[in-house]
Enzyme design. Structure first.
Site, mmCIF file in Angstrom:
data_model
loop_
_atom_site.group_PDB
_atom_site.id
_atom_site.type_symbol
_atom_site.label_atom_id
_atom_site.label_comp_id
_atom_site.label_asym_id
_atom_site.label_seq_id
_atom_site.Cartn_x
_atom_site.Cartn_y
_atom_site.Cartn_z
ATOM 1 N N GLU A 116 0.846 -1.203 0.000
ATOM 2 C CA GLU A 116 0.000 0.000 0.000
ATOM 3 C C GLU A 116 0.885 1.260 0.000
ATOM 4 O O GLU A 116 1.931 1.294 0.640
ATOM 5 C CB GLU A 116 -0.846 -0.053 1.286
ATOM 6 C CG GLU A 116 -1.799 1.080 1.510
ATOM 7 C CD GLU A 116 -2.611 0.884 2.822
ATOM 8 O OE1 GLU A 116 -2.313 -0.079 3.581
ATOM 9 O OE2 GLU A 116 -3.534 1.672 3.060
ATOM 10 N N LYS A 162 -9.338 2.520 -2.391
ATOM 11 C CA LYS A 162 -9.682 1.870 -1.114
ATOM 12 C C LYS A 162 -11.007 2.408 -0.558
ATOM 13 O O LYS A 162 -11.161 3.625 -0.385
ATOM 14 C CB LYS A 162 -8.552 2.110 -0.117
ATOM 15 C CG LYS A 162 -8.695 1.400 1.218
ATOM 16 C CD LYS A 162 -7.441 1.673 2.069
ATOM 17 C CE LYS A 162 -7.429 0.875 3.355
ATOM 18 N NZ LYS A 162 -6.184 1.126 4.125
ATOM 19 N N CYS A 217 -5.376 -3.291 1.967
ATOM 20 C CA CYS A 217 -5.183 -3.471 3.415
ATOM 21 C C CYS A 217 -6.483 -3.718 4.187
ATOM 22 O O CYS A 217 -7.074 -4.771 4.078
ATOM 23 C CB CYS A 217 -4.390 -2.310 3.977
ATOM 24 S SG CYS A 217 -3.529 -2.773 5.508
#
Ligand code: ACM
Length: 262
Positions: free
Chosen positions: A40, A111, A144
């Site tokens: 990330e 995300k 994540c």
């Protein structure tokens, strides 16, 4: 069969050029891979001093030294790369994952489930959960903390993702438990590329993993070492969703019984 890979390393916070110099060597060492996943926010680092610093370190997809660098690596090594990317677009920041191949930039995911202080810096992802067909496999991306949300995995599986690429900067040690379960429940391969090192109060937990469609960890990196993991997988196996001769894990779902989820 394809060679799936990750690079686990410690991005420099606030130094794109140093990240490029480091990755230049590490990607050359991974060049036998077909599909390579980086952590990330690999272009910028994670634990920004301020929102202003996060903006200063962001790049737009169309004018990114980092993406040009990754494209050059993909072209030279006939490789596809998924990398975390601090993206700026229309004055907003997104914690994105970009997919790049030998012919250049292919697509991105932003995300959706923001973690801790990310909520003060990034806008929530607004592209849904796209799937990209790169010829030898169909790719989905999560970043994540998204790993905690089964809905995201399920949508990607329903859209035909065979390999889910998961750039991460993990603080907790839960993903090594959740990711194999999601892989099994959806019969997908997963590549979780975590980072190592410390940024101020945050310590990252390493242990990047590559997981098969029955939830077995095929490769696990160490907790605190820079490491390249490369392993052969057959993405075709992901097309088989039968878990018994009479049970297809996607077709046996009963969505009308799940309306309370909304
Ligand atoms: C995380 O989402 N970076 C924990």
């Amino acid at each position: 069969m394809i060679k799936a890979a990750f690079i686990q390393f410690a991005p420099y916070l606030g130094d794109l050029n140093k990240n490029i110099v480091l990755l230049d060597k590490l990607i050359d060492k991974s060049k036998s891979a077909d599909l390579l996943v980086l952590p990330e926010l690999a272009n910028s680092g994670y634990n920004f001093n301020s929102k202003e610093q996060a903006f200063q370190l962001a790049e737009s997809i169309n004018n990114s030294k980092f993406i040009r660098f990754l494209h050059d690596k993909c072209r030279r090594h006939d490789l596809y790369i998924v990398s975390g990317f601090n993206e700026i677009d229309n004055g907003k920041l997104y914690n994105s994952a970009v997919l790049i191949g030998p012919n250049g930039y292919i697509g991105k995911y932003r995300k959706v489930h923001l973690f801790l202080n990310e909520k003060n810096i990034f806008s929530r992802g607004n592209l849904g959960f796209p799937v990209f067909d790169i010829g030898f496999c169909k790719i989905g991306m999560l970043v994540c903390f998204d790993h905690f949300f089964p809905e995201a995995w399920r949508i990607l599986a329903l859209k035909g993702a065979e390999v889910i690429c998961h750039p991460s900067n993990l603080i907790t040690k839960f993903a090594q438990k959740t990711v194999p379960v999601h892989a099994l429940l959806n019969r997908v391969f997963v590549i979780t590329a975590d980072r190592i090192g410390k940024e101020k109060e945050l310590e990252f937990t390493g242990k990047s993993i590559i997981v098969n469609t029955v939830g077995e960890i095929l490769y696990q990196a160490h907790e605190d070492a820079e490491e390249i993991g490369i392993i052969e997988i057959d993405p075709e196996i992901s097309k088989d969703k039968m878990i018994t001769p009479g049970n297809h894990i996607l077709n046996d779902r009963i969505p009308e019984e799940y309306s309370e989820l909304m």
